[in-house]
Motif scaffolding. Structure first.
Motif, PDB file in Angstrom:
ATOM      1  N   ARG A  19       0.838  -1.200   0.000  1.00 49.49           N
ATOM      2  CA  ARG A  19       0.000   0.000   0.000  1.00 49.49           C
ATOM      3  C   ARG A  19       0.868   1.242   0.000  1.00 49.49           C
ATOM      4  NH1 ARG A  19      -1.972   3.207   4.596  1.00 49.49           N
ATOM      5  NH2 ARG A  19      -3.754   4.460   3.980  1.00 49.49           N
ATOM      6  N   CYS A  20       0.494   2.194  -0.810  1.00 53.45           N
ATOM      7  CA  CYS A  20       1.126   3.512  -0.776  1.00 53.45           C
ATOM      8  C   CYS A  20       0.456   4.318   0.321  1.00 53.45           C
ATOM      9  CB  CYS A  20       0.977   4.203  -2.133  1.00 53.45           C
ATOM     10  SG  CYS A  20       1.553   5.909  -2.148  1.00 53.45           S
ATOM     11  N   GLY A  21       1.163   4.504   1.437  1.00 56.93           N
ATOM     12  CA  GLY A  21       0.601   5.234   2.566  1.00 56.93           C
ATOM     13  C   GLY A  21       0.509   6.717   2.306  1.00 56.93           C
ATOM     14  N   THR A  22       1.398   7.244   1.492  1.00 55.47           N
ATOM     15  CA  THR A  22       1.323   8.628   1.016  1.00 55.47           C
ATOM     16  C   THR A  22       2.377   8.828  -0.059  1.00 55.47           C
ATOM     17  OG1 THR A  22       1.100  10.941   1.730  1.00 55.47           O
ATOM     18  CG2 THR A  22       2.981   9.736   2.579  1.00 55.47           C
ATOM     19  N   LEU A  23       2.087   9.731  -0.968  1.00 53.01           N
ATOM     20  CA  LEU A  23       3.052  10.186  -1.965  1.00 53.01           C
ATOM     21  C   LEU A  23       2.987  11.705  -1.955  1.00 53.01           C
ATOM     22  CD1 LEU A  23       5.041   9.804  -4.324  1.00 53.01           C
ATOM     23  CD2 LEU A  23       3.053   9.629  -5.854  1.00 53.01           C
ATOM     24  N   ALA A  24       4.078  12.341  -1.557  1.00 49.42           N
ATOM     25  CA  ALA A  24       4.100  13.800  -1.418  1.00 49.42           C
ATOM     26  C   ALA A  24       5.331  14.358  -2.112  1.00 49.42           C
ATOM     27  CB  ALA A  24       4.108  14.188   0.062  1.00 49.42           C
ATOM     28  N   ILE A  25       5.114  15.361  -2.963  1.00 53.45           N
ATOM     29  CA  ILE A  25       6.190  15.989  -3.724  1.00 53.45           C
ATOM     30  C   ILE A  25       6.154  17.492  -3.478  1.00 53.45           C
ATOM     31  CG2 ILE A  25       7.271  16.265  -5.996  1.00 53.45           C
ATOM     32  CD1 ILE A  25       6.953  13.337  -5.138  1.00 53.45           C
ATOM     33  N   GLY A  78       7.498 -10.001  -2.874  1.00 54.06           N
ATOM     34  CA  GLY A  78       6.500 -10.997  -3.234  1.00 54.06           C
ATOM     35  C   GLY A  78       5.068 -10.510  -3.236  1.00 54.06           C
ATOM     36  N   CYS A  79       4.853  -9.201  -3.328  1.00 58.69           N
ATOM     37  CA  CYS A  79       3.487  -8.669  -3.373  1.00 58.69           C
ATOM     38  C   CYS A  79       2.860  -8.925  -4.740  1.00 58.69           C
ATOM     39  CB  CYS A  79       3.480  -7.170  -3.074  1.00 58.69           C
ATOM     40  SG  CYS A  79       4.045  -6.763  -1.410  1.00 58.69           S
ATOM     41  N   LYS A  80       1.556  -9.089  -4.746  1.00 59.98           N
ATOM     42  CA  LYS A  80       0.829  -9.366  -5.981  1.00 59.98           C
ATOM     43  C   LYS A  80      -0.043  -8.197  -6.427  1.00 59.98           C
ATOM     44  CE  LYS A  80       2.595 -13.451  -6.163  1.00 59.98           C
ATOM     45  NZ  LYS A  80       3.672 -13.706  -7.144  1.00 59.98           N
ATOM     46  N   GLN A  81      -0.168  -7.194  -5.573  1.00 62.83           N
ATOM     47  CA  GLN A  81      -0.938  -6.027  -5.986  1.00 62.83           C
ATOM     48  C   GLN A  81      -0.454  -4.783  -5.247  1.00 62.83           C
ATOM     49  OE1 GLN A  81      -5.152  -6.427  -5.161  1.00 62.83           O
ATOM     50  NE2 GLN A  81      -4.909  -6.346  -2.958  1.00 62.83           N
ATOM     51  N   LEU A  82      -0.687  -3.637  -5.877  1.00 63.89           N
ATOM     52  CA  LEU A  82      -0.447  -2.327  -5.283  1.00 63.89           C
ATOM     53  C   LEU A  82      -1.796  -1.704  -4.954  1.00 63.89           C
ATOM     54  CD1 LEU A  82       2.219  -1.010  -7.828  1.00 63.89           C
ATOM     55  CD2 LEU A  82       2.649  -2.073  -5.603  1.00 63.89           C
ATOM     56  N   PHE A  83      -1.819  -0.879  -3.919  1.00 69.38           N
ATOM     57  CA  PHE A  83      -3.083  -0.322  -3.448  1.00 69.38           C
ATOM     58  C   PHE A  83      -2.841   1.072  -2.887  1.00 69.38           C
ATOM     59  CE2 PHE A  83      -5.693   0.337   0.427  1.00 69.38           C
ATOM     60  CZ  PHE A  83      -6.946   0.425  -0.153  1.00 69.38           C
ATOM     61  N   LEU A  84      -3.801   1.963  -3.080  1.00 66.07           N
ATOM     62  CA  LEU A  84      -3.716   3.303  -2.506  1.00 66.07           C
ATOM     63  C   LEU A  84      -5.097   3.925  -2.424  1.00 66.07           C
ATOM     64  CD1 LEU A  84      -4.127   5.472  -5.061  1.00 66.07           C
ATOM     65  CD2 LEU A  84      -1.811   4.703  -5.596  1.00 66.07           C
ATOM     66  N   GLU A  85      -5.198   4.988  -1.638  1.00 69.84           N
ATOM     67  CA  GLU A  85      -6.409   5.796  -1.591  1.00 69.84           C
ATOM     68  C   GLU A  85      -6.072   7.194  -2.091  1.00 69.84           C
ATOM     69  OE1 GLU A  85      -5.092   4.643   1.387  1.00 69.84           O
ATOM     70  OE2 GLU A  85      -6.535   3.256   2.312  1.00 69.84           O
ATOM     71  N   VAL A  86      -7.025   7.818  -2.784  1.00 69.70           N
ATOM     72  CA  VAL A  86      -6.820   9.168  -3.301  1.00 69.70           C
ATOM     73  C   VAL A  86      -8.102   9.962  -3.106  1.00 69.70           C
ATOM     74  CG1 VAL A  86      -7.481   8.485  -5.659  1.00 69.70           C
ATOM     75  CG2 VAL A  86      -6.060  10.511  -5.306  1.00 69.70           C
ATOM     76  N   ILE A  87      -7.954  11.240  -2.773  1.00 68.73           N
ATOM     77  CA  ILE A  87      -9.105  12.099  -2.531  1.00 68.73           C
ATOM     78  C   ILE A  87      -9.868  12.350  -3.834  1.00 68.73           C
ATOM     79  CG2 ILE A  87      -9.830  14.414  -1.807  1.00 68.73           C
ATOM     80  CD1 ILE A  87      -8.909  12.878   0.535  1.00 68.73           C
ATOM     81  N   GLN A 124     -13.092   9.410  -0.985  1.00 70.29           N
ATOM     82  CA  GLN A 124     -11.874   8.847  -1.552  1.00 70.29           C
ATOM     83  C   GLN A 124     -12.209   7.738  -2.546  1.00 70.29           C
ATOM     84  OE1 GLN A 124      -9.907   8.005   2.348  1.00 70.29           O
ATOM     85  NE2 GLN A 124      -8.137   8.973   1.408  1.00 70.29           N
ATOM     86  N   TYR A 125     -11.258   7.479  -3.416  1.00 66.83           N
ATOM     87  CA  TYR A 125     -11.282   6.298  -4.250  1.00 66.83           C
ATOM     88  C   TYR A 125     -10.227   5.327  -3.722  1.00 66.83           C
ATOM     89  CZ  TYR A 125     -13.817   9.067  -7.776  1.00 66.83           C
ATOM     90  OH  TYR A 125     -14.722   9.848  -8.439  1.00 66.83           O
ATOM     91  N   GLU A 126     -10.554   4.044  -3.736  1.00 72.20           N
ATOM     92  CA  GLU A 126      -9.560   3.008  -3.480  1.00 72.20           C
ATOM     93  C   GLU A 126      -9.137   2.468  -4.846  1.00 72.20           C
ATOM     94  OE1 GLU A 126     -10.783   1.342   0.893  1.00 72.20           O
ATOM     95  OE2 GLU A 126     -11.625   0.320  -0.836  1.00 72.20           O
ATOM     96  N   MET A 127      -7.835   2.543  -5.125  1.00 74.00           N
ATOM     97  CA  MET A 127      -7.317   2.166  -6.435  1.00 74.00           C
ATOM     98  C   MET A 127      -6.324   1.009  -6.299  1.00 74.00           C
ATOM     99  SD  MET A 127      -6.860   5.936  -8.220  1.00 74.00           S
ATOM    100  CE  MET A 127      -6.934   5.284  -9.899  1.00 74.00           C
ATOM    101  N   TYR A 128      -6.380   0.087  -7.254  1.00 73.43           N
ATOM    102  CA  TYR A 128      -5.576  -1.121  -7.209  1.00 73.43           C
ATOM    103  C   TYR A 128      -4.811  -1.303  -8.524  1.00 73.43           C
ATOM    104  CZ  TYR A 128      -8.535  -2.724  -3.288  1.00 73.43           C
ATOM    105  OH  TYR A 128      -9.199  -2.853  -2.102  1.00 73.43           O
TER     106      TYR A 128
END
Length: 295
Positions: free
Chosen positions: A91-97, A122-131, A288-292
């Protein structure tokens, strides 16, 4: 001014490090400047930042990366790994630039490192939330192959008067229980729940109370709620819905904890959303959206 600065920045001169390899102050600095112009204001102290993002959120320094240019932290991505809905997930807990460093490739490089770390572990998916409404970020993630799967809505109720006045359901026995007994009931249901309300997340928290509703010696309803009235879990077995079991759970908790307000977040759950509307909860403007992305 911003354009001139961007034109003068060379991505090759920006260095990327694991957050475990540098002082955590750099991750905090990148987080603070990265969210300085965000649509939702974050005003965390360094201690709060560490406690929130490296506590129950599940991010780890060794899975997170920071971008540094001329001794200045200009970007950060936080990563946390766990088995989520039976799939090993990063999971991407945050991405800040930093605003001055957007559009020069920092976010792309951080996401690349994030994905490489996921594959390595060994992860099989990426996950994040976005406003919802953060179109720049949403489009960025879509171009990277992320798909919106769930909507996450927020509800709150500041006046509990009508909740307490509703009639109790006499045949439902409600008791406060420890986390272990709550978890046993939680695990018998099949459902989607957002990352911050998942059982692994709850297990790391200390200010939650747990309640079970029982009919004929069978646990048919469960509630997890903290001292401020934030609901992380509310479920009633399908065979017992529309009998005020969920209402009774909330009534019991509100009385015992002396709650003044209740709030919650709900991912794509029409039944629970209808229940909230019936009890006159207010839908918050933020969503938010949950994106995979499968890898």
């Amino acid at each position: 001014m911003e354009t001139n600065l961007k034109n003068s920045i060379e991505l090759e001169k920006i260095n990327f490090f694991r957050c475990s390899e540098v002082d955590i102050d750099l991750a905090f600095q990148a987080f603070s400047i990265g969210f300085s112009d965000y649509m939702v204001k974050f005003e965390y102290s360094k201690e709060q930042f560490v406690n929130v993002f490296f506590g129950a959120e599940g991010n780890k320094l060794e899975h997170s990366f920071v971008a540094i240019h001329e001794n200045e932290a200009v970007g950060v991505i936080l990563g946390g790994i766990k088995t989520y809905e039976n799939i090993k997930t990063m999971r991407c807990g945050t991405l800040a630039i930093s605003p001055d460093y957007r559009g020069v490739g920092v976010s792309q490089k951080l996401i690349e490192l994030h994905k490489e770390e996921a594959v390595k572990n060994g992860c099989k998916q990426l996950f994040l939330e976005v406003i919802v409404g953060n179109d720049r970020a949403i489009n960025f993630y879509k171009k990277l192959g992320y798909e919106k799967i769930y909507d996450l809505s927020y509800f709150s109720k500041s006046d509990l008067t009508n909740l307490q006045q509703l009639q109790r359901q006499a045949n439902a026995e409600i008791n406060k229980v420890d986390f272990h007994h709550f978890k046993e009931t939680f695990n018998k249901w099949d459902f989607h729940i957002n990352w911050q309300n998942d059982i692994d997340y709850l297990e790391k928290l200390t200010n939650f109370s747990y309640y079970l509703a029982k009919v004929n010696n069978e646990n048919i309803g469960a509630l997890a709620i903290n001292a401020n009235g934030r609901i992380s879990f509310l479920m009633v077995d399908k065979a017992y819905r529309h009998q005020k079991i969920a209402t009774n759970l909330l009534q019991y908790a509100a009385t015992e904890l002396n709650l003044k307000a209740i709030s919650t977040s709900i991912p794509n759950n029409n039944s629970l959303e209808g229940f909230m509307n019936k009890l006159e909860f207010k839908r918050e403007k933020i969503a938010q959206y949950e994106m995979y992305k499968l890898i």
